[in-house]
Design a protein around this motif. Sequence first.
Motif, PDB file in Angstrom:
ATOM      1  N   LEU A  95       0.953  -1.178   0.089  1.00  0.00           N
ATOM      2  CA  LEU A  95      -0.040   0.049   0.087  1.00  0.00           C
ATOM      3  C   LEU A  95       0.890   1.218  -0.217  1.00  0.00           C
ATOM      4  CD1 LEU A  95      -2.931   1.173   0.224  1.00  0.00           C
ATOM      5  CD2 LEU A  95      -2.967   0.963   2.297  1.00  0.00           C
ATOM      6  N   VAL A  96       2.131   1.113   0.729  1.00  0.00           N
ATOM      7  CA  VAL A  96       2.962   2.177   0.567  1.00  0.00           C
ATOM      8  C   VAL A  96       3.402   2.652  -0.696  1.00  0.00           C
ATOM      9  CG1 VAL A  96       5.258   3.166   1.355  1.00  0.00           C
ATOM     10  CG2 VAL A  96       3.718   1.552   2.949  1.00  0.00           C
ATOM     11  N   GLY A 439       0.289   1.295  12.238  1.00  0.00           N
ATOM     12  CA  GLY A 439       0.811   0.215  12.901  1.00  0.00           C
ATOM     13  C   GLY A 439       1.665  -0.513  12.362  1.00  0.00           C
ATOM     14  N   GLY A 440       1.025  -0.916  10.726  1.00  0.00           N
ATOM     15  CA  GLY A 440       1.727  -1.885   9.958  1.00  0.00           C
ATOM     16  C   GLY A 440       3.609  -1.755  10.156  1.00  0.00           C
ATOM     17  N   ALA A 543       4.520   6.005   8.115  1.00  0.00           N
ATOM     18  CA  ALA A 543       3.827   6.040   9.554  1.00  0.00           C
ATOM     19  C   ALA A 543       3.524   7.304  10.038  1.00  0.00           C
ATOM     20  CB  ALA A 543       4.656   5.325  10.679  1.00  0.00           C
ATOM     21  N   LYS A 544       4.371   8.301   9.910  1.00  0.00           N
ATOM     22  CA  LYS A 544       4.237   9.511  10.494  1.00  0.00           C
ATOM     23  C   LYS A 544       3.287  10.446   9.836  1.00  0.00           C
ATOM     24  CE  LYS A 544       8.904  10.059  12.509  1.00  0.00           C
ATOM     25  NZ  LYS A 544       8.152   9.915  13.828  1.00  0.00           N
ATOM     26  N   LEU A 545       2.986  10.079   8.432  1.00  0.00           N
ATOM     27  CA  LEU A 545       2.169  10.995   7.564  1.00  0.00           C
ATOM     28  C   LEU A 545       0.952  10.374   7.240  1.00  0.00           C
ATOM     29  CD1 LEU A 545       4.810  12.281   5.073  1.00  0.00           C
ATOM     30  CD2 LEU A 545       4.185  13.284   6.829  1.00  0.00           C
ATOM     31  N   ALA A 553      -6.240   6.087   3.833  1.00  0.00           N
ATOM     32  CA  ALA A 553      -4.895   6.022   4.280  1.00  0.00           C
ATOM     33  C   ALA A 553      -4.019   6.763   3.053  1.00  0.00           C
ATOM     34  CB  ALA A 553      -4.783   4.322   4.076  1.00  0.00           C
ATOM     35  N   VAL A 554      -4.547   8.240   3.045  1.00  0.00           N
ATOM     36  CA  VAL A 554      -3.569   8.923   2.327  1.00  0.00           C
ATOM     37  C   VAL A 554      -2.484   9.642   3.247  1.00  0.00           C
ATOM     38  CG1 VAL A 554      -5.535   9.348   0.897  1.00  0.00           C
ATOM     39  CG2 VAL A 554      -5.173  10.798   2.723  1.00  0.00           C
ATOM     40  N   THR A 555      -1.342  10.105   2.494  1.00  0.00           N
ATOM     41  CA  THR A 555      -0.344  10.542   3.185  1.00  0.00           C
ATOM     42  C   THR A 555      -0.443  12.248   3.235  1.00  0.00           C
ATOM     43  OG1 THR A 555       1.119  10.443   1.384  1.00  0.00           O
ATOM     44  CG2 THR A 555       1.205   8.836   3.092  1.00  0.00           C
ATOM     45  N   ARG A 556      -0.325  12.792   4.423  1.00  0.00           N
ATOM     46  CA  ARG A 556      -0.563  14.207   4.410  1.00  0.00           C
ATOM     47  C   ARG A 556       0.489  15.007   4.934  1.00  0.00           C
ATOM     48  NH1 ARG A 556      -5.726  13.148   8.312  1.00  0.00           N
ATOM     49  NH2 ARG A 556      -4.240  12.141   9.661  1.00  0.00           N
TER      50      ARG A 556
END
Length: 556
Positions: A95-96, A439-440, A543-545, A553-556
Amino acid sequence: MARNARSHHLTQGPQRTPNRALFRATGFTDTDFDKPVVGIANGFNTTAPCNMGLNTLAARADWALREAGAMPQRFGTIAVSGGVSMGTPGARYALVSREVVADSIETVCDGQLMDGLLAIGAGDNDIPGALMAIARLNIPAVFVHGGTMKPGHLHGRDLSIVSAIEAVGAYGAQRIDLHTLLDIERHACPGAGGGMSAANTMAAAAEALGMSLARSSTGAAEDAETADNAGASARALMRAIDLNLRPRDLLTREAFENAIALVMAIGGSTDAVLHLLAIAHAAEVPLSIDDFEAIRRKVPVLCDLKPAGRYMTTDFHRAGGVPQVLRLLLDHGLLHGDSRTISGRTLAETLAIIPGEPDPQQAVIRPWRDPVHSEGSVAVFRGNLAPGGAVAWIAGITSRSLTGPARIFDSEQAALAAILDHRIHAGDVIVIRGQGPQGGPGMCALMIVTSILVATGLGHQVGLITDGRVSSDPHSLVVGHITPEAAVGGPIALLQESDSITIDIDHQRLDVQLSEADLASRQAQWHQPAETAKPGAVLTKYAKLVSSASEGAVTR
């Protein structure tokens, strides 16, 4: 000058000479500088079968763009196969990789001021990653699907990657021998292409969104028509550049509702919830998991497709594919026919040539009066264990509810060991936590666990809940994408061994039999686990974003 003026630096301004010199090194001549520069984002690699055939499509698109008067510029993107990495620590990257694909395409297209984009992908995560980039960039763009894998064959039956996964489970449960397992493994995946999981679900959704040409999402990767589609898509993109037709003209709220309806009707993957939310976020279109539930209740499952049904994606294509299902939805008032498509026509205009009823000689696409299931496949759950929502594949599930003791695991491997050691019994509810986006990190898909449960005969006898991803499996009582996830102190983090958990399909509830006071007391005692070193910078940054599963599960 290039038609929407992104590449104006090639023809005017003080930097004209050095820029033009560099472009000449890539093949530009005097007559090329006033042509639109079009990026071809190519997800080719040989690490997985989904993307093995994409170079052929990129070459066809390149030729067609040149013929149509553009200057194509090819560049590579990545792809990580969730199927290849399944059951291993590498699965965290699947997913990343969606974010990496989106970021890389955005970086090249904006960094090079490209006038248009033709993105080619075929895997579970590079398809939505490409669509996210298309939505962010908002330059004329088209998505080209690399095609589906043809079925394998053994002893007169069709095989797929799902067959191999199920065989691993059956072997682990000692229901088949090693010879049979290897025989299935050798025949299941005969060549290039993706499977009818998240990959083909999202390719079909791209077609419903209007970002791919009609009937382009279900052809076989190795068939000539898939390469022909790459050329046709390039020509459609050139028309879009001429008209300045941009993705956000197509990616409207109505288009996303069309895509959700299509996903429900074909019995698509639960991952579609994550990915459509993420694409909508990139397009700045309001969309929530509750929208999926509202549409699900109106839309029947019309297709009998694997992994839940009988037929392969190639069968679906021969039966009429996505256009036939969209025509049924349109005729029954469940599609916005005035939504525009990359062809320049509306969806209704595109579907005008499609028969109002599916061919009675096939059984893949059911007539409206005789659906596979009366309501859509992917449901949203709530409850005191999922106050932010959760997702489950419920079409055809015969075990409608279960209340049982929690069996707590903090890794997929620990749960697998317990199942194979016969420490899981009928009536148990397996809890696999710490698998969410943060968490993954990366939100692993737990397909091997569900396959082994089915193989051991426990599929309908136990429940499984997780903040990770789950497969679209009619043989198991499984709820995934639980939010808030364990890593941020969601209720799933507060569970203790033997707590009584209820999974209720009919009411779409997920609850633990604890009072609000009990949960509050446990919450007060919960502490964020000490941060442990994560392998590599990518997972640490992610994990931080990353946001919750209920936000895509989008990065921000």
